[in-house]
Design a protein around this motif. Sequence first.
Motif, mmCIF file in Angstrom:
data_model
loop_
_atom_site.group_PDB
_atom_site.id
_atom_site.type_symbol
_atom_site.label_atom_id
_atom_site.label_comp_id
_atom_site.label_asym_id
_atom_site.label_seq_id
_atom_site.Cartn_x
_atom_site.Cartn_y
_atom_site.Cartn_z
ATOM 1 N N GLY A 296 19.908 -42.508 -51.444
ATOM 2 C CA GLY A 296 18.365 -42.512 -52.362
ATOM 3 C C GLY A 296 18.049 -43.540 -53.035
ATOM 4 N N TRP A 297 18.290 -44.397 -52.759
ATOM 5 C CA TRP A 297 17.325 -45.672 -52.671
ATOM 6 C C TRP A 297 16.471 -46.052 -51.909
ATOM 7 N N ASP A 298 15.112 -47.167 -52.387
ATOM 8 C CA ASP A 298 14.488 -48.211 -51.225
ATOM 9 C C ASP A 298 14.516 -48.802 -50.831
ATOM 10 N N GLU A 299 14.219 -48.744 -49.678
ATOM 11 C CA GLU A 299 14.415 -50.086 -48.672
ATOM 12 C C GLU A 299 14.329 -51.700 -48.974
ATOM 13 N N ASP A 300 13.093 -51.067 -50.115
ATOM 14 C CA ASP A 300 12.623 -52.303 -50.808
ATOM 15 C C ASP A 300 14.126 -52.494 -52.057
ATOM 16 N N GLU A 301 14.750 -51.490 -52.354
ATOM 17 C CA GLU A 301 15.585 -52.440 -53.426
ATOM 18 C C GLU A 301 17.081 -52.799 -52.629
ATOM 19 N N VAL A 302 17.164 -52.138 -51.831
ATOM 20 C CA VAL A 302 18.277 -52.331 -50.568
ATOM 21 C C VAL A 302 17.632 -52.445 -48.964
ATOM 22 N N PRO A 303 17.197 -53.616 -48.811
ATOM 23 C CA PRO A 303 16.349 -54.301 -48.016
ATOM 24 C C PRO A 303 17.312 -54.557 -46.447
ATOM 25 N N ASN A 304 19.066 -54.311 -46.906
ATOM 26 C CA ASN A 304 19.912 -54.305 -45.308
ATOM 27 C C ASN A 304 20.606 -52.732 -45.409
ATOM 28 N N LYS A 305 19.224 -51.487 -46.126
ATOM 29 C CA LYS A 305 19.902 -50.506 -46.423
ATOM 30 C C LYS A 305 20.427 -49.770 -44.936
ATOM 31 N N PRO A 306 20.110 -49.920 -43.622
ATOM 32 C CA PRO A 306 20.616 -49.346 -42.497
ATOM 33 C C PRO A 306 21.947 -50.058 -41.781
ATOM 34 N N GLU A 307 22.183 -51.446 -41.925
ATOM 35 C CA GLU A 307 23.230 -51.402 -42.097
ATOM 36 C C GLU A 307 24.228 -51.575 -43.078
ATOM 37 N N LEU A 308 24.052 -51.389 -43.897
ATOM 38 C CA LEU A 308 25.231 -50.711 -44.946
ATOM 39 C C LEU A 308 25.497 -49.269 -45.061
ATOM 40 N N ILE A 309 24.380 -47.979 -44.770
ATOM 41 C CA ILE A 309 24.849 -46.522 -44.150
ATOM 42 C C ILE A 309 25.718 -47.199 -43.069
ATOM 43 N N GLY A 310 25.157 -47.628 -42.036
ATOM 44 C CA GLY A 310 26.693 -47.963 -40.918
ATOM 45 C C GLY A 310 27.839 -48.661 -41.247
ATOM 46 N N ASN A 311 27.971 -49.061 -41.943
ATOM 47 C CA ASN A 311 29.318 -49.685 -42.489
ATOM 48 C C ASN A 311 29.868 -48.963 -43.483
ATOM 49 N N LEU A 312 28.738 -48.215 -44.357
ATOM 50 C CA LEU A 312 29.750 -47.228 -45.173
ATOM 51 C C LEU A 312 30.820 -46.161 -43.751
ATOM 52 N N HIS A 313 29.587 -45.591 -42.975
ATOM 53 C CA HIS A 313 29.910 -44.097 -41.888
ATOM 54 C C HIS A 313 30.953 -44.946 -41.357
ATOM 55 N N SER A 314 31.702 -46.362 -40.840
ATOM 56 C CA SER A 314 32.993 -46.507 -40.494
ATOM 57 C C SER A 314 34.022 -47.268 -41.892
ATOM 58 N N CYS A 315 33.359 -47.259 -42.487
ATOM 59 C CA CYS A 315 34.600 -47.271 -43.742
ATOM 60 C C CYS A 315 34.976 -45.800 -44.426
ATOM 61 N N ILE A 316 34.633 -44.478 -44.045
ATOM 62 C CA ILE A 316 34.305 -43.441 -44.285
ATOM 63 C C ILE A 316 35.392 -43.075 -43.194
ATOM 64 N N GLY A 317 34.595 -43.306 -41.534
ATOM 65 C CA GLY A 317 35.868 -42.710 -40.464
ATOM 66 C C GLY A 317 37.037 -43.843 -40.194
ATOM 67 N N ASN A 318 37.564 -45.614 -40.594
ATOM 68 C CA ASN A 318 38.684 -45.832 -41.094
ATOM 69 C C ASN A 318 39.262 -44.913 -42.079
ATOM 70 N N ALA A 319 39.105 -44.004 -43.751
ATOM 71 C CA ALA A 319 40.137 -43.381 -43.920
ATOM 72 C C ALA A 319 40.211 -42.614 -43.808
ATOM 73 N N LYS A 320 38.957 -41.955 -42.880
ATOM 74 C CA LYS A 320 39.885 -40.287 -42.022
ATOM 75 C C LYS A 320 40.691 -40.529 -41.165
ATOM 76 N N MET A 321 41.101 -41.814 -40.150
ATOM 77 C CA MET A 321 41.500 -42.084 -39.497
ATOM 78 C C MET A 321 42.880 -42.079 -39.992
ATOM 79 N N ALA A 322 43.135 -42.891 -41.291
ATOM 80 C CA ALA A 322 44.772 -43.328 -42.021
ATOM 81 C C ALA A 322 44.828 -41.924 -42.421
ATOM 82 N N MET A 323 44.282 -41.132 -42.431
ATOM 83 C CA MET A 323 44.476 -39.195 -42.865
ATOM 84 C C MET A 323 44.754 -38.972 -41.820
ATOM 85 N N GLY A 324 44.804 -39.278 -40.770
ATOM 86 C CA GLY A 324 45.134 -38.413 -39.356
ATOM 87 C C GLY A 324 43.852 -37.201 -38.687
ATOM 88 N N GLN A 325 43.133 -37.356 -39.801
ATOM 89 C CA GLN A 325 41.319 -36.598 -39.215
ATOM 90 C C GLN A 325 41.232 -37.277 -38.402
#
Length: 583
Positions: A296-325
């Motif tokens: 929901g934030w603008d790219e002006d507020e978060v310059p590295n928004k795409p990289e951050l979104i990808g990193n969060l997807h990776s974190c979610i995947g790591n958590a899902k993998m730890a839960m066995g999903q």
Amino acid sequence: PIVTFGSLITEGKTLSRRGQYRKALGCFNNALKLKEGDKKCLVTRSKCFLKLGDTEKSLKDAEASLQRDKTFCEGLYQKAETLYAMGDFEFALVFYHRGRRLRPDLHKFKLGINKAEEAIINSIGNPASVKLENREELGFVSRQAESRKNNQKLHNKPTKDQKGTKKLETVKNPKTERQLLGQLYDDKIYLQKLLKDEDFMQINTRQGLKVEDLVLDGISYLNQRRDFWQQHKPIYARVYERRLQQQRWSRVRKRKPAEVARSIAKNMEDIEMMLARGSAEESCRKAERMLKKIKGWDEDEVPNKPELIGNLHSCIGNAKMAMGQMEAALRSYKKDLDCARKHDLPNAMSRAMDNIARVYVQTSRFQQAINIWEERIPMAKSSLEKAWLFHEIGRCYLELGEDETAQDFGEKSLESADEEGDVEWQLHATVLVAQAQVKLHDYRSAIMNFETALEKAKLVPDQEAQNTIVAALNKVSKSFIKQLSKGGKEATVSLQKGRDSSRENTENKMFEKDTEKEEGEQQTGKQDEKPEEARNDTEAQGNAKEREKDTEEAEGEQEVGNQDDKPEEEAENDTEAQENDKD
């Protein structure tokens, strides 16, 4: 563990925030046993009682918190809230004013004053609407006019049914009512439309009740709820809270980039720490909330928004993998890869591909993992990274049964590790090559590689790896012995024949030496007998010539001694020559 007063208070507050008020009451009760009469603990327990609907106990705790300190503002506010919940709006207003005088900086007292006044007005009416009249100055005509109006009002007095319909017809502002009722507003509109169907209203239920009565009861109940919620939390209070929320959002949006970056870094660190501690579910929830907020934030507020979104997807995947999903983790990793490819982020692309391949390995889809890692090889930045990639590909080929290919990739991994000079990856690559050679029944080479790996494990050092390699060496050695025993029978027979012939030759040589030795001993024995006979002769001659002179006897003894010495020297020379011949 030792239970302290502070730990019980903290645990109780945590439980109350989660809505587990009865468990929180237990913590507060135990805390009060340790520190009886603590005013802050009494206030928190009063809040729990109020949430559970027990207003009497809530009021009792609030009053107990004010016994020692009448100016305790938290106790005053809690007592006012309890009185307001009990419907004593006037007394509640009194304590709101007391707290306001003590702490004018706290806005909650002002809000409480406003809602208590509005509740009183809604209950008894607004005093400003009452007009006082002086009836003594009224004339006779005005009295007659007033009497006629009263008579008309009596004649036009509505019935009970008409009162009910008029009350239902006097609807407040629809927008305000929608805010008060929320989802129930649609139900009220439906019931009001249902009243217009007169034929349906006349139908009786199986219990003998009219549908019209049921509908009117439902509408009256909704009206009561609307009035109660308006007293409990007026519209202006909701509007004020909404404005405060909007102000917070505007402050968040207007924050400096440095503050935003620090906040994001803190949240990312919390997500990773939760996962490291084993709280995979909490880590996943926090990452999902963070992802929704950043989108929901603008790219002006978060310059590295795409990289951050990808990193969060990776974190979610790591958590899902730890839960066995695994499938859910794979979807998150693929989103990370799509985001990296879309915005040309090579580091994120490498991370996502590695994670996807890991999921494929965990789900035994080795060929798909090989395809991902082979695509990943050109993106490697160092020899060490190549060593790791070649090792993982070789491991997958080993699982698929392609042992020669696994050996080739193991040798490539070993070459890359040698270039980097990393002992640990030299160890891993050597073990992989040895395992592939075991599968190929090349036990001799496998033993050599396992011995090399054992030396590397001692350099690391890694005791567990050493134990594993020693066990593998023992197993391979047994297999190698079995292979020799099965495949080398002819070689062993020929070796046995050669050994027998060599034994016969050595025995013959030993026999010849023994015979030569015996002959030498016999010769030495004969030579020893001759000097003995000479000695006997000399003794006889000496007895015969006893009567001769002493000089002649001495000369005879010297001659006999010379004769004795010569044969002994000859015998010794003969034995020495025989021994030299034997040597």
